[in-house]
Design an enzyme around this catalytic site. Structure first.
Site, PDB file in Angstrom:
ATOM      1  CB  THR A 191      -4.493  -1.928  -6.905  1.00 37.30           C
ATOM      2  OG1 THR A 191      -3.194  -2.316  -7.331  1.00 37.30           O
ATOM      3  CG2 THR A 191      -5.384  -3.153  -6.865  1.00 37.30           C
ATOM      4  CD  GLU A 227       5.214  -2.508  -7.269  1.00 34.99           C
ATOM      5  OE1 GLU A 227       4.532  -2.209  -6.275  1.00 34.99           O
ATOM      6  OE2 GLU A 227       4.712  -2.737  -8.399  1.00 34.99           O
ATOM      7  N   GLY A 237      -0.975   5.014  -6.169  1.00 29.06           N
ATOM      8  CA  GLY A 237      -2.379   4.648  -6.240  1.00 29.06           C
ATOM      9  C   GLY A 237      -2.765   4.136  -7.614  1.00 29.06           C
TER      10      GLY A 237
END
Length: 389
Positions: A127, A247, A125
């Site tokens: 953005t 990522e 979490g």
């Protein structure tokens, strides 16, 4: 006709093992999951039981103890098989923050259960609706009250909430106006999602053009145990970079897998499809876009492994991770365009799977970071040009 593998095809044993598992889930399986907008539970469970999603977890915690390079190959082969690693890749890149900055007690608590599949850590979490990728401007706050942190705020585009047990959450613990550097004052927390949904977190799914479960989250006085803070208070932005670099590198690998899937499909089809008495692949107008996409995929592959090598050596790799993601996303999109174009009308038919993969790979021009922001990063940090925003 089979296209040539990456020269050389590194990690051949690892690739063969992942391909063998993925072969148990043919195109028809993924096509049905997409049509039903369902989650590929059986596929993710099989990957978990085989240990592939615990690749980055050290052996002493029940994982395989592999590096990001090997993890990226796993993600690549999942997408190359015709699947979509977006259903499970969060567990891979979320590991970086916990592994490098979590306490020994936290690692002992979380990692063995994640490795076994008892818990899923698929969500991050970060953005928010008002800040987007300007992470330093996040408004979600966490205030310490005794042995608890109380969270208020909002997040958006948070994936796999319904199919995860834990989420890594970034929140401001010191107001932006009170810190010397805007990257300070943010902290990372582990959030028990099932508990949070009962007491302070509400979830609103966001319907979108691909079968990618993502959500908007609302926090109203959500209480998190103090022990769920990862690392030092206020250092969360620095910690989250490990997860973000992983990522972007893993997304690059997935795009490389997509690119190879498209190239293999279109090369086979163009060799067999006969129009005007000759295979369409005999025409340079067909050959050249496919050849160009192949070249770009191979070039992106090299940058992917450069980023992995730096990450695994604990060296700075932000530039390489960003460039790998940019090159791979561009290459997969060019391959997708060639594939759907030269399949003609059949490219739009569900049974050929091209349109499904076409939609899936388009996402990576936008997420997890847009191509324009990568170009801005390179211009400023590598070329020394004035900051553009």
């Amino acid at each position: 006709m089979k296209t040539q593998a990456s020269p050389p095809d590194v990690y051949p044993d690892l690739r063969d093992a992942v391909r063998s598992l993925c072969a148990q889930f043919p195109d028809s399986y993924h096509r049905q999951i997409d049509a039903e907008r369902a989650y590929p539970e059986a596929f993710v469970d099989a990957l978990t039981k085989a240990g592939w999603l615990a690749a980055l977890i050290p052996a002493e915690y029940g994982g395989s103890g592999l590096g990001l390079a090997e993890a990226s190959v796993i993600m690549e082969e999942i997408n190359r098989s015709g699947a979509n690693a977006g259903a499970c890749h969060g567990q891979m890149y979320n590991m970086g923050t916990l592994l490098r900055h979590g306490s020994e007690a936290q690692k002992q608590l979380y990692l063995p259960r994640i490795a076994s599949g008892q818990w899923r850590l698929q969500s991050m979490g970060v953005t928010e609706p008002t800040s987007g990728t300007d992470t330093t401007k996040i408004r979600t706050t966490a205030v310490r009250r005794g042995d608890r942190w109380v969270v208020n705020g909002q997040k958006v585009w948070i994936s796999r909430i319904q199919h995860s047990d834990w989420m890594i959450l970034l929140a401001r613990t010191t107001a932006l106006a009170e810190v010397k550097k805007k990257t300070e004052g943010m902290s990372i927390f582990m959030v028990d999602l099932r508990q949070a949904e009962k007491s302070g977190m509400s979830v609103r799914p966001i319907a979108n053009m691909v079968n990618h479960e993502t959500n908007e989250l609302f926090f109203e006085n959500l209480e998190i145990p103090a022990d769920n803070l990862i690392g030092q208070e206020g250092q969360g932005f620095r910690y989250i970079l490990d997860g973000l670099n992983a990522e972007r590198t893993l997304i690059a690998a997935e795009c490389i897998g997509d690119g190879r899937w498209f190239i293999e499909r279109v090369t086979k089809y163009a060799s067999e499809r006969v129009v005007f008495g000759r295979p369409i692949g005999q025409n340079q107008g067909v050959q050249f876009p496919i050849a160009e996409a192949y070249i770009e995929v191979e070039a992106a592959d090299l940058m992917r492994f450069k980023a992995c090598a730096l990450f695994d050596a604990h060296e700075p790799c932000g530039a390489e991770a960003n460039m790998a993601k940019y090159l791979a996303a561009k290459a997969s999109w060019e391959a997708a365009n060639a594939c759907i174009q030269f399949h003609g009308g059949f490219g739009f038919a569900h049974e050929y799977d091209v349109e499904r993969k076409f939609r899936e790979t388009r996402l990576y021009q936008v997420a997890p970071i847009s191509t324009n922001l990568i170009l801005s990063y390179v211009a400023e940090h590598l070329l020394g040009l004035p900051r553009s925003f």
